[in-house]
Scaffold this active site. Structure first.
Site, PDB file in Angstrom:
ATOM      1  N   MET A  35       0.843  -1.205   0.000  1.00 42.19           N
ATOM      2  CA  MET A  35       0.000   0.000   0.000  1.00 42.19           C
ATOM      3  C   MET A  35       0.877   1.254   0.000  1.00 42.19           C
ATOM      4  O   MET A  35       0.395   2.355   0.272  1.00 42.19           O
ATOM      5  CB  MET A  35      -0.931  -0.004   1.214  1.00 42.19           C
ATOM      6  N   ALA A  37       4.068   3.975   1.013  1.00 44.32           N
ATOM      7  CA  ALA A  37       4.760   4.485   2.211  1.00 44.32           C
ATOM      8  C   ALA A  37       5.837   3.472   2.595  1.00 44.32           C
ATOM      9  O   ALA A  37       5.882   2.976   3.720  1.00 44.32           O
ATOM     10  CB  ALA A  37       3.797   4.748   3.356  1.00 44.32           C
ATOM     11  N   GLY A  41      11.191  -2.813   5.455  1.00 42.45           N
ATOM     12  CA  GLY A  41      10.475  -4.091   5.447  1.00 42.45           C
ATOM     13  C   GLY A  41       9.972  -4.403   4.042  1.00 42.45           C
ATOM     14  O   GLY A  41      10.191  -5.497   3.506  1.00 42.45           O
ATOM     15  N   HIS A  42       9.314  -3.412   3.430  1.00 49.88           N
ATOM     16  CA  HIS A  42       8.845  -3.586   2.049  1.00 49.88           C
ATOM     17  C   HIS A  42      10.030  -3.867   1.111  1.00 49.88           C
ATOM     18  O   HIS A  42       9.957  -4.719   0.228  1.00 49.88           O
ATOM     19  CB  HIS A  42       8.145  -2.323   1.541  1.00 49.88           C
TER      20      HIS A  42
HETATM   21  P1  AMP Z   1       1.445  -3.031   3.415  1.00 55.20           P
HETATM   22  O1  AMP Z   1       1.994  -1.951   2.571  1.00 55.20           O
HETATM   23  O2  AMP Z   1       1.404  -2.704   4.878  1.00 55.20           O
HETATM   24  O3  AMP Z   1       0.155  -3.593   2.884  1.00 55.20           O
HETATM   25  O4  AMP Z   1       2.488  -4.226   3.320  1.00 55.20           O
HETATM   26  C1  AMP Z   1       2.872  -4.754   2.074  1.00 55.20           C
HETATM   27  C2  AMP Z   1       3.648  -6.014   2.290  1.00 55.20           C
HETATM   28  O5  AMP Z   1       4.809  -5.726   3.071  1.00 55.20           O
HETATM   29  C3  AMP Z   1       2.871  -7.083   3.070  1.00 55.20           C
HETATM   30  O6  AMP Z   1       3.146  -8.347   2.515  1.00 55.20           O
HETATM   31  C4  AMP Z   1       3.420  -6.950   4.463  1.00 55.20           C
HETATM   32  O7  AMP Z   1       3.314  -8.141   5.225  1.00 55.20           O
HETATM   33  C5  AMP Z   1       4.864  -6.607   4.171  1.00 55.20           C
HETATM   34  N1  AMP Z   1       5.483  -5.936   5.315  1.00 55.20           N
HETATM   35  C6  AMP Z   1       5.011  -4.874   5.988  1.00 55.20           C
HETATM   36  N2  AMP Z   1       5.829  -4.561   7.021  1.00 55.20           N
HETATM   37  C7  AMP Z   1       6.840  -5.462   6.994  1.00 55.20           C
HETATM   38  C8  AMP Z   1       8.005  -5.673   7.802  1.00 55.20           C
HETATM   39  N3  AMP Z   1       8.279  -4.916   8.849  1.00 55.20           N
HETATM   40  N4  AMP Z   1       8.817  -6.708   7.465  1.00 55.20           N
HETATM   41  C9  AMP Z   1       8.547  -7.508   6.399  1.00 55.20           C
HETATM   42  N5  AMP Z   1       7.466  -7.356   5.606  1.00 55.20           N
HETATM   43  C10 AMP Z   1       6.623  -6.339   5.898  1.00 55.20           C
END
Ligand code: AMP
Length: 285
Positions: A35, A37, A41-42
């Site tokens: 999503m 930002a 991690g991403h």
């Molecule tokens: P989001 O943008 O929050 O929807 O996350 C996109 C992807 O990044 C999803 O598969 C999350 O599980 C992964 N993600 C988010 N935060 C982390 C993190 N700290 N470490 C590893 N993967 C992450």
């Protein structure tokens, strides 16, 4: 560091054409749905995706249907320019940034409900969240038709759910889980961490401390329920406002663990509120 300019795509047709071209020339691809930002991690998912396939497509879409009423859909950080620069430095091949109208027709009326795996953890406090996630992920996997897709263990329940959807609906994409990337003090990286004030950020660091302490105590033979109870008291004492859950479940099936002696692998799952911010985390026990 070498960086390549990723192709920015906004239509489903262009996305399909790109991955089709790779496929017919024998090149593999891996999807990384986000999503935006973006944090480290991403970016670790992009690194993993590049090890798994010849090409990587990152999607950036703040999916309205996975936010409930009163949640942070409007406030969710949107920072495409910075995100694109970060993905360029990681050598992502393409970035799919669609408008909501490209994804949802005005009379869009199909929704995926996963009966299992959704009635616990985040499914309780966010009752419409997982059907929104299930539907958008199935759509993205379908549109991109990549060989593989990477999702983080940070959202462990979501990862399990996606594996189930892919199996149940015969989606031809291999799902790969990626480990959680953390800040120095152990707080799991999240786009929502930027909502925290500096005092709230201090409190947030306690989540990792209490989770690790709980797991160590259980491993040393202390009573599981007592450890879970004590950690929650400590979190409240540290300034946490609300705890949605702080419990141990099996990895497979997400069944509640009642005693210390579980045969299958288990994880400690937590969701807490600090001020207006809701944070989730999990750790193997
Ligand atoms: P989001 O943008 O929050 O929807 O996350 C996109 C992807 O990044 C999803 O598969 C999350 O599980 C992964 N993600 C988010 N935060 C982390 C993190 N700290 N470490 C590893 N993967 C992450």
């Amino acid at each position: 560091m070498n960086s390549k300019t990723p192709q920015i795509i906004s239509t489903i047709n262009d996305l399909r054409a790109l991955t089709h071209q790779w496929r017919i020339t024998g090149q593999s691809s891996c999807l990384v749905p986000t999503m935006g930002a973006l944090h480290d991690g991403h970016l670790s998912l992009v690194d993993l995706a590049l090890r798994e396939a010849d090409h990587v497509v990152v999607t950036i879409f703040v999916n309205p249907t996975q936010f409930g009423p009163g949640e942070d859909f409007e406030a969710y950080p949107r920072q495409h320019e910075t995100d694109i620069a970060k993905l360029a430095s990681k050598n992502a091949d393409a970035i799919f940034i669609p408008e909501p109208s490209e994804i949802y027709a005005e009379d869009f009326s199909t929704e995926i409900q996963v009966k299992d795996l959704t009635q616990m953890l985040c499914g309780i406090s966010r009752p419409t969240h997982f059907s929104g996630v299930a539907t958008i992920v199935a759509k993205l996997l379908n549109m991109a038709a990549c060989d593989k897709a990477v999702f983080g263990e940070k959202d462990f329940q979501q990862l399990m759910l996606i594996k189930r959807i892919v199996r149940d609906l015969n989606i031809n994409t291999q799902i790969i889980g990626a480990p959680i990337i953390r800040e120095k003090d152990g707080l799991a990286m999240s786009s929502r961490n930027q909502y925290l004030s500096s005092s709230e950020r201090q409190i947030a660091g306690q989540l990792n401390v209490q989770m690790k302490k709980t797991i160590a105590a259980i491993k040393s033979g202390d009573n599981m329920q007592t450890c879970l109870q004590k950690a929650q008291e400590n979190l409240f004492a540290a300034g946490v406002d609300k705890i949605d859950y702080f419990e141990i479940r099996t990895e497979k099936g997400l069944e509640l663990a009642h005693t210390n002696c579980q045969t299958s692998a288990a994880r400690l799952f937590a969701a807490i509120h600090i001020g207006k911010t809701r944070l989730i985390d999990n750790m193997p026990v």
